[in-house]
Design a protein around this motif. Structure first.
Motif: not given
Length: 300
Positions: A37-41, A106-108, A112-115, A223-228
């Motif tokens: 389950i990749n939450m950083a996708h 939890l890890a991904t 995602s928060l780090i990215l 438009s794009t932002n860090p939370g897109t």
């Protein structure tokens, strides 16, 4: 709702369908193969969008004569950058959490928060956008009163081509044969000589590359932002579960159904009520078919 409004909303649903499908295809192959389950996708989608933005700026500064065609370079480049990033993430991070679903989640999520914070540090918190190529501007009018934006028509066509190429990859190549074998029986695949670790890395990277294409496509309509990416990752997971895990046909059908249903409800009610109604529909459908619309057939 007259026929022109209905057709316009249906076409808007196709636009949402393209984003969901490109995001969900990557999740479907990763979740179906590795159970990750990749939450950083969503952040990989954002990476593809920022890659497109940087490509547009590069063309604007150094190749202004070719600026009208920067998108033809940006889309493949977004795929390559996200493919490489996905391969590195799988080899250096994700593979240590296999067969530990909660730890992976939890890890991904932490990744995602780090990215997201990395994107804020590099690009800033404000939204950025790219110029629309002149050949994608304007609208096609198939009949009086019905205007279909050309950029969205291009997006729909691109998505169909990508989906077809993914189908050919998984059902007409040896790479796809190995991936499907590992999905069905990992231990037996390893026993017959398939390098399951390499298959995992390649498929994870492919899913990341598809998210990168989704990000490049998104820059054409917003438009794009860090939370897109976070705005689409939950919907993409809903699509994957609703269509059936590891089912590409189910992913396509689920993306189309959810996109059209949500778009029509947004016009009739509101965005919030539309999402609630879609979620209720998915919960009801999964109550009847817990394995999704197109669950794989197995021997009991």
């Amino acid at each position: 709702m007259n026929v022109f409004i209905f057709l316009t909303q249906a076409f808007n649903g196709l636009s949402l369908f393209t984003i969901l499908l490109l995001m969900s295809l990557g999740l479907a192959v990763v979740f179906g193969l590795m159970g990750v389950i990749n939450m950083a996708h969503g952040e990989l989608m954002t990476l593809g969008a920022y890659t497109t933005y940087l490509t547009a700026r590069f063309f604007g500064q150094f190749l202004q004569g070719w600026m009208d065609y920067y998108l033809l370079i940006a889309i493949p480049l977004a795929f390559v950058v996200c493919f490489a990033a996905g391969y590195g993430l799988e080899r250096g991070f994700v593979r240590f959490f296999y067969r530990r679903p909660l730890d992976t989640l939890l890890a991904t999520w932490g990744l995602s928060l780090i990215l997201q914070q990395t994107y804020r540090s590099v690009f800033g918190a404000q939204e950025v956008s790219v110029p629309l190529a002149p050949w994608l501007a304007g609208a096609w009018q198939p009949m009086p009163g019905l205007d279909l934006p050309i950029n969205r028509i291009f997006i729909v066509g691109l998505t169909l081509v990508v989906a077809f190429l993914v189908y050919l990859l998984f059902f007409r190549t040896r790479v796809g044969l190995r991936a499907r074998a590992v999905t069905q029986h990992r231990a037996m695949s390893s026993a017959v000589g398939i390098n399951t670790g390499q298959v995992d890395a390649t498929v994870f990277a492919l899913g990341a590359g598809l998210a990168g294409i989704a990000g490049a496509v998104f820059t054409m309509i917003g438009s794009t932002n860090p939370g897109t990416g976070q705005a689409y990752v939950v919907d993409a997971f809903v699509v994957v579960v609703f269509g059936g895990v590891a089912s590409l046909v189910g992913t396509v059908a689920s993306s189309f159904t959810i996109a059209q249903f949500q778009t029509v409800l947004e016009y009739v009610t509101s965005n919030t009520m539309a999402k609630v109604a879609v979620l209720a529909l998915v919960v009801f459908a999964l109550y009847i078919r817990p394995s999704g619309l197109f669950s794989p057939k197995t021997r009991s």
